[in-house]
Every structure is written in C-alpha cells, then in structure tokens.
Design a protein around this motif. Structure first.
Motif, PDB file in Angstrom:
ATOM      1  N   LEU A  18       0.697  -0.951  -0.148  1.00  0.00           N
ATOM      2  CA  LEU A  18      -0.125  -0.194  -0.215  1.00  0.00           C
ATOM      3  C   LEU A  18       0.960   1.444  -0.242  1.00  0.00           C
ATOM      4  N   ARG A  19       1.686   1.634   1.304  1.00  0.00           N
ATOM      5  CA  ARG A  19       3.310   2.050   0.766  1.00  0.00           C
ATOM      6  C   ARG A  19       3.378   2.554  -0.360  1.00  0.00           C
ATOM      7  N   ASP A  20       3.671   1.670  -0.887  1.00  0.00           N
ATOM      8  CA  ASP A  20       4.800   1.878  -1.941  1.00  0.00           C
ATOM      9  C   ASP A  20       3.533   2.252  -3.954  1.00  0.00           C
ATOM     10  N   VAL A  35       7.558  12.623   0.822  1.00  0.00           N
ATOM     11  CA  VAL A  35       8.074  11.906   2.779  1.00  0.00           C
ATOM     12  C   VAL A  35       7.773  10.648   3.186  1.00  0.00           C
ATOM     13  N   VAL A  36       8.187   9.340   3.479  1.00  0.00           N
ATOM     14  CA  VAL A  36       7.436   8.330   3.753  1.00  0.00           C
ATOM     15  C   VAL A  36       7.983   8.994   5.070  1.00  0.00           C
ATOM     16  N   MET A  37       6.943   8.947   6.375  1.00  0.00           N
ATOM     17  CA  MET A  37       7.293   8.660   7.349  1.00  0.00           C
ATOM     18  C   MET A  37       7.009   7.109   8.251  1.00  0.00           C
ATOM     19  N   ASP A  38       8.121   6.837   8.658  1.00  0.00           N
ATOM     20  CA  ASP A  38       7.399   5.318   9.434  1.00  0.00           C
ATOM     21  C   ASP A  38       6.905   5.163  10.783  1.00  0.00           C
ATOM     22  N   LEU A  39       5.831   5.803  11.333  1.00  0.00           N
ATOM     23  CA  LEU A  39       5.681   5.997  12.239  1.00  0.00           C
ATOM     24  C   LEU A  39       5.513   4.019  13.492  1.00  0.00           C
ATOM     25  N   ILE A  51       2.607   9.906   4.886  1.00  0.00           N
ATOM     26  CA  ILE A  51       3.160   9.824   3.334  1.00  0.00           C
ATOM     27  C   ILE A  51       3.023  10.760   3.304  1.00  0.00           C
ATOM     28  N   ILE A  52       3.752  12.089   2.778  1.00  0.00           N
ATOM     29  CA  ILE A  52       3.774  13.262   2.493  1.00  0.00           C
ATOM     30  C   ILE A  52       4.007  13.707   1.148  1.00  0.00           C
ATOM     31  N   CYS A  53       3.651  14.287   0.974  1.00  0.00           N
ATOM     32  CA  CYS A  53       3.640  15.583  -1.110  1.00  0.00           C
ATOM     33  C   CYS A  53       4.124  16.933  -0.388  1.00  0.00           C
ATOM     34  N   SER A  54       3.844  17.510  -1.573  1.00  0.00           N
ATOM     35  CA  SER A  54       2.756  18.811  -1.756  1.00  0.00           C
ATOM     36  C   SER A  54       3.036  19.500  -3.535  1.00  0.00           C
ATOM     37  N   GLY A  55       2.526  19.546  -3.579  1.00  0.00           N
ATOM     38  CA  GLY A  55       1.679  20.497  -5.307  1.00  0.00           C
ATOM     39  C   GLY A  55       1.657  21.539  -5.468  1.00  0.00           C
TER      40      GLY A  55
END
Length: 139
Positions: A18-20, A35-39, A51-55
């Motif tokens: 799912l992450r991928d 960025v993938v943050m492993d919590l 999982i964070i990104c910008s646009g």
C-alpha cells in the motif's frame, strides 16, 4: 455508485505494498518532496505510515490525490476510509487506516510541518522515480 470502504489488508494488500502504491501514484503526477514517515516504532502512533508530498497548485494536489486513489483501486479495489480537503484543495488527506496520505500545497505543508510534529518517526525522502524500499517491496 456507492463506495464501501474496505481495508487494503482485507483485499490482500500488505501495508508495505500500500505504501509503495501511494508513492507510485504521487510520482505519476510529479509530486514534489515525497516523504515516507515510518511511525511503527513511535509510541501512540495512529497509523503505520504517513506519506507526505507537495504540489504547486490546487489542480495538481487534486490530481495527485486522484492518482493515489486510482493506483490503489486498480490493484486492490480499496477506497480510503476517509477523505478530507477535496473542496479546499490546500491539504488533501486520504486515510487508508495503516497508511495516511497527505497531499499539501507547498505553503500549507510548511505551516503544518508534520515532519517536525512527528519527529520521532523514521523519515525516508523519495527521489524522483526511486521506489520506496526496494529490498522490502513485494508489490
């Protein structure tokens, strides 16, 4: 069509798969600063991964979130348990229970600074077309 949320695990998808898929969906629409943050090792964490990104525009963040949903739907017929921010298009959140997706406009991301807020997480920056964790990927 009524969409009934089903967890990805119920549809045979691992959290890592799912992450991928999330990252792949982001990359399809040229998301920036993924960025993938492993919590998983963070006490009282509400999920396994952020999982964070910008646009760069509201149109792009809408396209990124749509691409993420499409990638996951193609593989597992899984819808997010919750969606927020589609109307405002400054911060779109897709909640897949074990993976929570955050798609930000750049200025909103800097304002909320989730990477700092969840500073105990293991953080992985994703470069352009690189997979998340090639040794772990099972998709």
């Amino acid at each position: 069509m009524i969409q009934h949320p089903v967890s990805a695990k119920q549809n045979g998808l691992s959290t890592e798969q799912l992450r991928d898929l999330v990252v792949k969906g982001m990359q399809e629409k040229k998301a920036q600063d993924i960025v993938v943050m492993d919590l998983r090792k963070v006490k009282n964490a509400i999920t396994d991964y952020f999982i964070i990104c910008s646009g760069s525009s509201d149109t792009q963040i809408d396209a990124i979130s749509g691409s993420v949903e499409e990638e996951i739907l193609k593989v597992s017929r899984t819808f997010p348990m919750n969606r927020e921010g589609k109307m405002n298009r400054e911060w779109i959140l897709l909640d897949y229970v074990d993976v929570v997706v955050h798609v930000f406009k750049k200025d909103r991301r800097a304002f909320y600074d989730l990477e700092q807020l969840w500073g105990d997480a293991e953080i992985h920056e994703i470069t352009d077309d690189a997979s998340v964790f090639s040794s772990e990927t099972t998709a």
